[in-house]
Design a protein around this motif. Structure first.
Motif, PDB file in Angstrom:
ATOM      1  N   LYS A   6      37.640  16.214  32.420  1.00  0.00           N
ATOM      2  CA  LYS A   6      38.594  16.801  33.347  1.00  0.00           C
ATOM      3  C   LYS A   6      39.935  17.015  32.660  1.00  0.00           C
ATOM      4  N   ALA A   7      40.492  18.222  32.829  1.00  0.00           N
ATOM      5  CA  ALA A   7      41.785  18.537  32.220  1.00  0.00           C
ATOM      6  C   ALA A   7      42.886  17.725  32.885  1.00  0.00           C
ATOM      7  N   VAL A   8      43.837  17.292  32.084  1.00  0.00           N
ATOM      8  CA  VAL A   8      44.971  16.519  32.592  1.00  0.00           C
ATOM      9  C   VAL A   8      46.060  17.482  33.044  1.00  0.00           C
ATOM     10  N   LYS A   9      46.538  17.286  34.257  1.00  0.00           N
ATOM     11  CA  LYS A   9      47.611  18.143  34.771  1.00  0.00           C
ATOM     12  C   LYS A   9      48.922  17.825  34.050  1.00  0.00           C
ATOM     13  N   VAL A  10      49.631  18.868  33.661  1.00  0.00           N
ATOM     14  CA  VAL A  10      50.918  18.718  32.984  1.00  0.00           C
ATOM     15  C   VAL A  10      52.017  19.172  33.931  1.00  0.00           C
ATOM     16  N   ASN A  11      52.993  18.310  34.162  1.00  0.00           N
ATOM     17  CA  ASN A  11      54.121  18.644  35.031  1.00  0.00           C
ATOM     18  C   ASN A  11      55.340  19.036  34.211  1.00  0.00           C
ATOM     19  N   ALA A  12      56.305  19.631  34.869  1.00  0.00           N
ATOM     20  CA  ALA A  12      57.558  20.003  34.205  1.00  0.00           C
ATOM     21  C   ALA A  12      58.283  18.754  33.720  1.00  0.00           C
ATOM     22  N   VAL A  13      59.075  18.908  32.669  1.00  0.00           N
ATOM     23  CA  VAL A  13      59.897  17.815  32.160  1.00  0.00           C
ATOM     24  C   VAL A  13      60.899  17.411  33.238  1.00  0.00           C
TER      25      VAL A  13
END
Length: 446
Positions: A6-13
């Protein structure tokens, strides 16, 4: 067979925010209004890099400022070892460009810039780690008239944006020799009351005591109110300059408050300083700040050149517009094209280009994840787009060589739908948009 990872969600800095379509109308309003106002005063745009040599900001802002000590995003270029910094403010870069390209030595210049700035601060409402600023720099002007002009420009901008709760605070911090006398008096005063100083004030006592006056610590307010005032140390030339600014503002009926505690965080300011503040944004109530900075160009390696300017935070202005309840909803388009069937889709693509050639903004319904959608679903999209008109093409319309033109914003009782020949539909819609009340919501291009 291995399970798919499963791809890991990346959030804004943290502290660096997205501008989403719901706010696009507000951003466009502020950007367009600022550009219109600055142009009316003869200011010309310049653009500088987001990354500059770290030494530019250390020299220009001062080593003991909060920005340089704690807030700059600085890194070493892995290819050549240079120390580089994401710009924390715009004036230093603008001055570097003025010097590098000899912009002011033939005549004074009125300049403006716009773009993202970066400071590693604690994110809160109206204060972010990436934030946008408009800045104006008037370079090569000596008199109080340019200081006052910048303030008049701000007032016009607030009026054009419809902002109500904005107040001008004004002060003079004099010249270097006057600040030196005042600095000595400040140090002597605060030394007598060291037991009342917080840790930040103690750290600044000998390096930058002027900044103690800008403390937000409520326990120090009474102490600061009793501190020596810089206005009392101004000599004749500085006092005359300040009175010149005030005279122009008074003549133009600009209300202001003389705030002797108003200082600027950068070392390069002198004489006039000002801020526009609001009571509606809590601790982040300053939406614009600036003043005169005659020493900076020489400090950065140029010839002695007077200058004055200001910067305003776009996010804070947008927050204030929202707080005052203004409605800046934005139509997605002027015309929404609804169609059903392969031949109708093909004709709709051609019609869309003809409408755009005539200066209209057009959205053509395209297949989504659930397919093209029936007429009812497409009409819901058309209405939600804010378009004034929907053009409908189906098998019946194609057979008759017409398009159904539906007025989506008409008053009750008006004709809501008409059939118009395909070769006449562009002229029909343009004339309708120009003539009816719907044009208030549209943006017909010249």
């Amino acid at each position: 067979m291995s399970e798919k990872k499963k791809a890991v969600k990346v959030n804004a800095v943290k502290g660096m925010n997205d501008m989403l379509p719901a706010d696009a109308g507000l951003w466009e309003l502020v950007e367009n209004t600022v550009q219109s106002v600055v142009k009316s005063y003869g200011y010309q745009q310049m653009r500088t890099p987001i990354v500059e040599d770290t030494g530019l900001f250390v020299r220009g802002l001062g080593e003991v400022t909060d920005i340089v000590e704690k807030e700059m995003y600085t890194f070493i270029d892995s290819l050549n070892g240079d120390s580089l910094t994401l710009r924390p403010e715009g004036t230093a870069g603008a001055v570097r460009a003025v010097i590098e390209h000899n912009l002011t030595y033939d005549s004074p210049k009125r300049l403006w810039y716009y773009g993202p700035m970066f400071r590693h601060e604690r994110p809160q409402r109206g204060r972010y780690r990436q934030f946008y600023q408009f800045g104006l720099e008037a370079v090569g002007f000596t008199g109080p008239d340019i200081d006052a002009e910048l303030i008049l420009l701000c007032r016009r901008l607030w009026d054009d944006l419809g902002l109500q709760d904005v107040e001008l605070h004004l002060n003079s911090i004099g010249d270097a020799s006057e600040r030196a006398e005042h600095r000595a008096a400040l140090i002597a005063y605060f030394e007598k009351h060291q037991d009342q100083l917080d840790e930040d004030a103690k750290r600044r006592l000998y390096s930058n005591p002027l900044r103690i006056l800008d403390t937000k610590n409520p326990h120090m307010q009474k102490l600061v109110d009793g501190a020596p005032k810089l206005l009392d140390y101004l000599k004749e030339e500085s006092r005359a300059h300040f009175e010149g600014v005030r005279a122009i503002l008074d003549k133009n009926a600009v209300p202001y408050i003389i705030n002797p505690r108003l200082v600027r965080g950068m070392d390069y300011y002198n004489r006039t300083v000002f801020e526009w503040v609001t009571t509606k944004l809590g601790s982040q109530g300053t939406i614009c700040g600036g003043g005169r900075y005659d020493p900076l160009i020489e400090m950065c390696g140029g010839k002695p050149t007077p200058a004055c300017g200001f910067a305003m935070g776009v996010e804070r202005i947008i927050e204030l517009l929202k707080e005052e309840g203004a409605d800046f909803s934005q139509a997605q388009c002027d015309v929404y094209l609804v169609h059903q069937g392969a031949e109708a889709q093909s004709e709709a693509m051609v019609l869309g280009e003809r409408l755009r050639d005539a200066g209209l903004d057009v959205v053509l319904h395209c297949a989504g994840a659930n397919g093209m959608g029936n007429f009812k679903a497409q009409m819901k999209r058309a209405d939600a787009s804010g378009a004034a008109y929907a053009l409908i093409l189906g098998e019946d319309e194609i057979a008759k060589g017409v398009a159904a033109v539906k007025n989506l914003r008409g008053e009750q009782g008006e004709q809501q739908q008409a059939e118009v020949a395909l070769e006449e539909v562009v002229e029909y819609v343009v004339d309708a948009i120009i003539s009816d009340d719907a044009h208030e919501h549209l943006h017909l291009h010249p």
